[in-house]
Write an enzyme that holds these catalytic residues in place. Structure first.
Site, mmCIF file in Angstrom:
data_model
loop_
_atom_site.group_PDB
_atom_site.id
_atom_site.type_symbol
_atom_site.label_atom_id
_atom_site.label_comp_id
_atom_site.label_asym_id
_atom_site.label_seq_id
_atom_site.Cartn_x
_atom_site.Cartn_y
_atom_site.Cartn_z
ATOM 1 N N ASP A 105 -8.582 -4.319 45.042
ATOM 2 C CA ASP A 105 -7.349 -5.097 45.064
ATOM 3 C C ASP A 105 -6.214 -4.102 45.208
ATOM 4 O OD1 ASP A 105 -5.408 -7.119 44.507
ATOM 5 O OD2 ASP A 105 -6.918 -8.156 43.314
ATOM 6 N N GLU A 266 -3.265 -11.812 50.798
ATOM 7 C CA GLU A 266 -2.854 -12.979 50.007
ATOM 8 C C GLU A 266 -1.371 -13.217 50.260
ATOM 9 O OE1 GLU A 266 -2.005 -14.429 45.482
ATOM 10 O OE2 GLU A 266 -1.211 -12.612 46.355
ATOM 11 N N HIS A 328 -8.264 -16.083 40.053
ATOM 12 C CA HIS A 328 -7.737 -15.767 38.718
ATOM 13 C C HIS A 328 -6.328 -16.308 38.485
ATOM 14 C CE1 HIS A 328 -6.047 -12.937 41.465
ATOM 15 N NE2 HIS A 328 -5.194 -12.537 40.553
ATOM 16 N N ASP A 329 -5.725 -16.917 39.498
ATOM 17 C CA ASP A 329 -4.360 -17.431 39.344
ATOM 18 C C ASP A 329 -4.317 -18.939 39.152
ATOM 19 O OD1 ASP A 329 -3.134 -14.955 39.616
ATOM 20 O OD2 ASP A 329 -3.071 -15.100 41.808
HETATM 21 C C1 NOJ Z 1 -0.819 -12.344 42.976
HETATM 22 C C2 NOJ Z 1 -1.905 -12.023 42.001
HETATM 23 O O1 NOJ Z 1 -3.072 -12.706 42.366
HETATM 24 C C3 NOJ Z 1 -1.392 -12.404 40.637
HETATM 25 O O2 NOJ Z 1 -2.401 -12.374 39.658
HETATM 26 C C4 NOJ Z 1 -0.252 -11.499 40.298
HETATM 27 O O3 NOJ Z 1 0.291 -11.862 39.055
HETATM 28 C C5 NOJ Z 1 0.831 -11.558 41.377
HETATM 29 N N1 NOJ Z 1 0.306 -11.506 42.708
HETATM 30 C C6 NOJ Z 1 1.777 -10.406 41.215
HETATM 31 O O4 NOJ Z 1 1.111 -9.220 41.536
#
Ligand code: NOJ
Ligand code: CA
Length: 556
Positions: A105, A266, A328-329
């Site tokens: 990542d 992303e 995870h979000d």
């Molecule tokens: C996207 C990530 O998936 C998330 O977990 C993160 O908090 C934000 N970007 C900021 O990096």
């Protein structure tokens, strides 16, 4: 000679949230030796393991962990909570022995405020790293440089009392944004990419790419009346600038001499032109970009029908889609899709879509077991975003609870106190139980992964939406243009309703062989009944068509 598609087009990617996969030393936090000890579960080369091809590792870099690793304090090391660089090297080696590749990542838009670059930048206005971040004077005495608001709440500007200027952060105040317009910063980041490639990494998941690049005239964003929170303004000037595309092109050029290295982006769903704009105008940006449309969709046939087709069409003809339902979000999709219906049956139907739509499937640890969102109390929460909006939004911590390996007190995750509570479902939802139960969701994931791997039409075939005369049923074909004989056409049908559904699919009246059903069917030539498809409640089927369907509806 036909060109061999790159590995990542046939791959199944498994996202590991390092905090939560496996703890090896009893401190309650997952770590790299823990992951290594569980690699056989992911793929041991036999049909008894899950059978994935690559791991996307959420950040493992040294970090104060305010955003749980997405606030990086050193891009070229491993946080001691997770292990050491030599543990990481061992992970790459052990994974490779099992045919598993590692995808890192990479957080490009911001660092932690503890990163030495930022420490140096804030130490003095003349520091060489000052311009690696964004600094600005206020408008007048007390007014911030612009009205921009941050993704995680509050203003995007924080006053730095030491150097008497504001700095910019699109997420938390402890995540200052990097200035990619600065060539030295860009060169440094390309060194980071090289550092991990040299250690054997075969891909990068690039975080929050559409935030790279700002309008440095600090023009106010227009208000959106009637909207609240982050969406209360139109983010015209603080993100989605052309520079982001330039940076993607530069990264693509940097990895172009490594044909196996994949770049996956992303971007937020409302980025102009859609996330798919990051494939580039001539496939010169990213290899893959996440499409979160299905992830955000309710479990409804009309929504899925439209979004699946839109998603497939959004990807330029020479590029390759992603299929993702959980990460995870987000709240876990078993809870989202399952809400108001039969959770387990819908999770099975969703699994069929995940592995049969055109594109690379990304699964999130534990979804193969049917792990649910943890029901957490406020005092259990760790993530600032989850805390800020609790209890009005599910937030992110519920989807980050530890992996459920067995029915022992801490679910086999740790011998200590887990950093987040184990979800209440662990006595029945765990790896040990799933492995013993041939009807488990885990076994369905396994079968789907194997089916996908052995079926060229599912791996590389085109996606052809089909018309069917039942509102609750979604049907599509995958067609392998290169193969011949049987297996060229795979039909997938999903009944989104809780009632049985009998329907005809226009253009298709020949029978097929049932390759897989989410239900317990013994018959081979079902689910056809006198030219009609006969589906059970919430059932999804994968059928190999015997003959060329009469009519194909939309050729790409
Ligand atoms: C996207 C990530 O998936 C998330 O977990 C993160 O908090 C934000 N970007 C900021 O990096
Ligand atoms: Ca640990």
């Amino acid at each position: 000679m036909l060109k061999q598609p790159p590995w990542w087009q046939s791959a199944v990617v498994y996202q590991i949230y390092p905090w939560s996969f496996q703890d090896s030393n009893g401190d309650g936090i997952g770590d790299i030796p823990g992951i290594i000890s569980r690699l056989d579960y992911l793929n041991d080369g036999t049909p008894s393991s899950l059978g994935i091809d690559a791991i996307w590792l959420s950040p493992i870099y040294p970090s104060p962990m305010v955003d749980f690793g997405y606030d990086v304090a050193d891009y070229c090391d491993v946080d001691p909570r997770f292990g050491t660089l030599s543990d990481f090297d061992c992970l790459v080696k052990e994974a490779a022995r099992r045919g598993i590749r590692i995808i890192m990542d990479l957080v490009l838009n911001h660092t932690s405020d503890r990163h030495p670059w930022f420490r140096s930048a804030r130490a003095s206005r003349t520091s060489p790293e000052r311009d690696w971040y964004f600094w600005a004077d206020g408008k007048g005495l007390w007014r911030r440089p612009s009205n921009w608001n941050a993704r995680f709440g509050g203003s995007s500007w924080t006053w730095d009392p030491a150097s008497h200027q504001y700095y910019l952060h699109s997420f938390l105040p402890s995540q200052p944004d990097l200035n990619w317009g600065n060539p030295a910063l860009k060169a440094k980041m390309l060194e980071v990419v090289q550092f991990w490639i040299d250690r054997g990494v075969q891909g990068f998941r690039l975080d929050a790419i559409n935030w790279i690049g700002k309008d440095i005239r600090w023009v106010n964003n227009p208000r959106r009346y009637g909207w609240r929170g982050y969406t209360r303004q139109q983010h015209l000037h603080d993100r989605d600038q052309p520079l982001a595309h330039q940076v993607m092109r530069d990264l693509r050029t940097a990895v172009s001499c490594y044909p196996d290295v994949v770049l996956i982006g992303e971007a937020s769903a409302d980025t102009p032109g859609g996330p798919a704009s990051f494939y580039g105008t001539s496939s010169d940006e990213l290899h893959m970009v996440f499409d979160f449309r299905l992830l955000k969709s309710p479990w409804r046939a009309d929504c899925f029908r439209e979004l699946m087709t839109d998603g497939d069409r959004a990807v330029p003809p020479d590029d390759w889609p992603t299929i993702v339902f959980s990460n995870h979000d987000q709240s876990r999709h078993i809870d989202r899709y399952g809400s108001g219906g039969d959770v387990d049956r819908r999770a099975r139907a969703a699994a069929v879509l995940l592995f049969t739509l055109r594109g690379t499937p990304f699964l999130y640890y534990g979804e193969e077991l049917g792990m649910r969102n943890g029901r957490l109390r406020y005092r259990d929460l760790r993530d600032p975003y989850t805390k800020r909006f609790w209890p009005f939004r599910v937030g992110r911590d519920p989807a980050r609870t530890p992996m459920q390996w067995d029915g022992s007190p801490q679910a086999g995750f740790t011998t200590g106190l887990p950093w987040l509570p184990i979800s209440q479902t662990f006595p029945t939802v765990n790896v040990e139980q799933s492995a013993d139960d041939p009807s488990s969701l885990f076994h369905l994931y396994q079968r789907l992964i194997q089916l996908r791997r052995s079926t060229p039409a599912l791996l590389h075939g085109t996606y052809i939406p089909c018309k069917c005369d039942h509102d609750d049923v979604v049907v599509f074909l995958r067609r392998d243009g290169q193969g011949n004989g049987s297996g060229r056409h795979i039909l997938v049908a999903v009944n989104f309703s809780e009632r049985p559904a009998v329907c005809s699919v226009s253009g298709i009246d020949n029978e097929g062989t049932l390759l897989l059903s989410t239900h317990d069917r013994h018959e081979q030539r079902m689910p056809w009944r006198t030219g009609q498809l006969d589906l059970r409640p919430d059932e999804a089927v994968v059928v190999q068509m015997q003959a060329e369907p009469v009519q194909l509806f939309s050729k790409r």
